[in-house]
Design a protein around this motif. Structure first.
Motif, mmCIF file in Angstrom:
data_model
loop_
_atom_site.group_PDB
_atom_site.id
_atom_site.type_symbol
_atom_site.label_atom_id
_atom_site.label_comp_id
_atom_site.label_asym_id
_atom_site.label_seq_id
_atom_site.Cartn_x
_atom_site.Cartn_y
_atom_site.Cartn_z
ATOM 1 N N HIS A 33 0.826 -1.148 -0.035
ATOM 2 C CA HIS A 33 -0.230 0.059 -0.048
ATOM 3 C C HIS A 33 0.681 1.295 -0.186
ATOM 4 N N GLU A 48 -2.099 0.508 7.878
ATOM 5 C CA GLU A 48 -1.303 -0.477 7.473
ATOM 6 C C GLU A 48 -0.181 -0.016 6.722
ATOM 7 N N HIS A 101 2.799 -7.014 4.601
ATOM 8 C CA HIS A 101 1.831 -6.611 4.670
ATOM 9 C C HIS A 101 1.138 -6.551 6.083
ATOM 10 N N ALA A 102 0.017 -6.037 6.502
ATOM 11 C CA ALA A 102 -0.654 -6.176 8.072
ATOM 12 C C ALA A 102 -2.046 -6.674 7.445
HETATM 13 ZN ZN LIG Z 1 -2.015 -5.110 2.833
#
Ligand SMILES: [Zn+2]
Length: 412
Positions: A33, A48, A101-102
């Motif tokens: 992102h 995130e 990522h989270a």
């Molecule tokens: Zn993500």
């Protein structure tokens, strides 16, 4: 320059020009992102995109400390499309790709770490993978397993396992690729972990441990290539090598590269023992030359100058009328055949002319200068035509073709 000095220089130059890969791989890290795309949001207000970037930067520092070459996609809060991330990575010729990522789950109670990779056993019709990524499934899966195990053990997160997935960055690239979901931002305990600088650091160390425990395939750019087996056998034999774990199989072979390979395969120094220091011995097999001819495009500082000098002593190749020897020029299939056959004669000390060949290639008539060599090597099963009736002697030889040729030679 004495021969000894030349040899010392050669060893030195080869070490620089062809450093063997230890464990210093090139790694692309991708913070998921960014910019206008915040990703998931945390119960504690975390975004995130910010968590991802921080863990990615910690991971970069950890890997750099361990001697890896690390390249990041985004390095700040900017928007990168998924295609931009993959295209950027493809151009780098790296060894592996890790997207950080989270996670978020509608039920709000799920917590833990998982690692996504593309698995060709579970293809998704609407989201086809790149051809390369289909072949890379076992490598991506292996990387995913290493990273997941190490992440869970370092950060103490719950192990949610590997997830075969068709996410874009895991499915469209050309090197082993994974997407790490570190923890769940919408689950309070996981969100607290992700808010903690110490926990993020542990996650970074865990992912780094997983990468360190994983051995990328040799020459990622030759995976699935028709000559892959030959390339690997010749690498294991110490004859060929690549550049930054790439072999560039379909690139034209340069004259300097060809001579370097031939020196490794036939050991020019051994062949040259029949030549006296002044280079005057001639026989049915040998016609030694003094190696003091200079060429205007072959400075002593050029990495392959020593091998050209040795090739010259063996009278293997002559310069062009304009005083050049063109070390960077691609070598043709006819030239390779001619020189290779000459070297097999020198190494077996069985000189002389082969019998008049049986002409089978339309483009290699019996009176072509390289015809005898081409047909002799063909008869020995060392060289093949492009088709049964075409050899294309003027066509450039590729690095894959020379690996296959050497492989057939050593298999005899
Ligand atoms: Zn993500």
């Amino acid at each position: 320059m004495t021969l000894l000095k030349r040899l010392i220089l050669l060893t030195f130059i080869l070490t620089i020009a062809f450093p063997y890969q230890a464990f210093a791989y090139k790694i692309v890290l991708d913070a998921g992102h960014g910019g206008s795309d915040p990703g998931a949001s945390g119960v504690n207000g975390l975004k995130e995109k910010d968590v991802n970037l921080d863990i990615t930067q910690k991971l970069r520092d950890e890997l750099t400390k361990r001697g890896y070459e690390v390249v990041l996609t985004r390095t700040d809060d900017t928007y990168w499309s998924l295609a931009e991330r993959v295209n950027f990575t493809d151009a780098l010729k790296a060894d592996l790709f890790v997207s950080v990522h989270a996670n978020s789950h509608p039920n709000g109670t799920t917590r833990g770490s998982m690692v996504l990779y593309y698995d060709n056993d579970y293809p998704q019709e609407d989201y086809p993978a790149s051809d390369k990524m289909k072949q890379l499934t076992p490598y991506s899966k292996d990387l995913a397993q290493h990273v997941l195990d190490s992440l869970v053990s370092a950060a103490g997160t719950k192990n949610l396992g590997l997830v075969p997935s068709a996410v874009y960055v895991a499915r469209m690239g050309s090197i082993p690729s994974i997407l790490v979901e570190t923890a769940f931002l919408n689950q309070p305990d996981d969100a607290a972990l992700l808010a903690s600088d110490a926990a993020r650091a542990k996650m970074a160390v865990g992912i780094a441990n997983g990468i360190a425990g994983y051995a990328p395939p040799v020459f990622t750019d030759s995976l699935g290539h028709w000559a892959r087996e030959s390339i690997l056998r010749m690498k294991n034999k110490g004859i060929i090598d690549g550049i930054n774990n790439q072999y560039q199989p379909d690139r034209a072979l340069k004259r300097a590269e060809f001579l370097t390979l031939m020196d490794r395969a036939f050991s020019f120094d051994k062949l040259a023992t029949a030549c006296t220091p002044s280079g005057t011995v001639t026989s049915a097999v040998y016609s030694c030359q003094t190696a003091d001819q200079t060429y205007k495009d072959l400075p002593a500082s050029y990495w392959a100058s020593p091998v050209f000098a040795k090739a010259q002593q063996l009278n293997l190749l002559q310069g062009y009328a304009d005083g050049t020897i063109r070390p960077e020029q691609p070598i043709t299939r006819g030239e390779v055949a001619y020189l290779f056959e000459r070297l097999t004669q020198l190494s077996t000390k069985s000189g002389g002319q082969s019998p008049t060949p049986k002409v089978t290639f339309d483009d290699v008539p019996a009176d072509l200068w390289s015809a005898k060599a081409i047909y002799a090597l063909k008869q020995k099963g060392i060289i093949n035509g492009i088709t049964d009736t075409s050899f294309k002697p003027e066509q450039t030889m590729t690095r894959a073709e020379i690996a296959a040729l050497l492989d057939r030679y050593f298999a005899k």
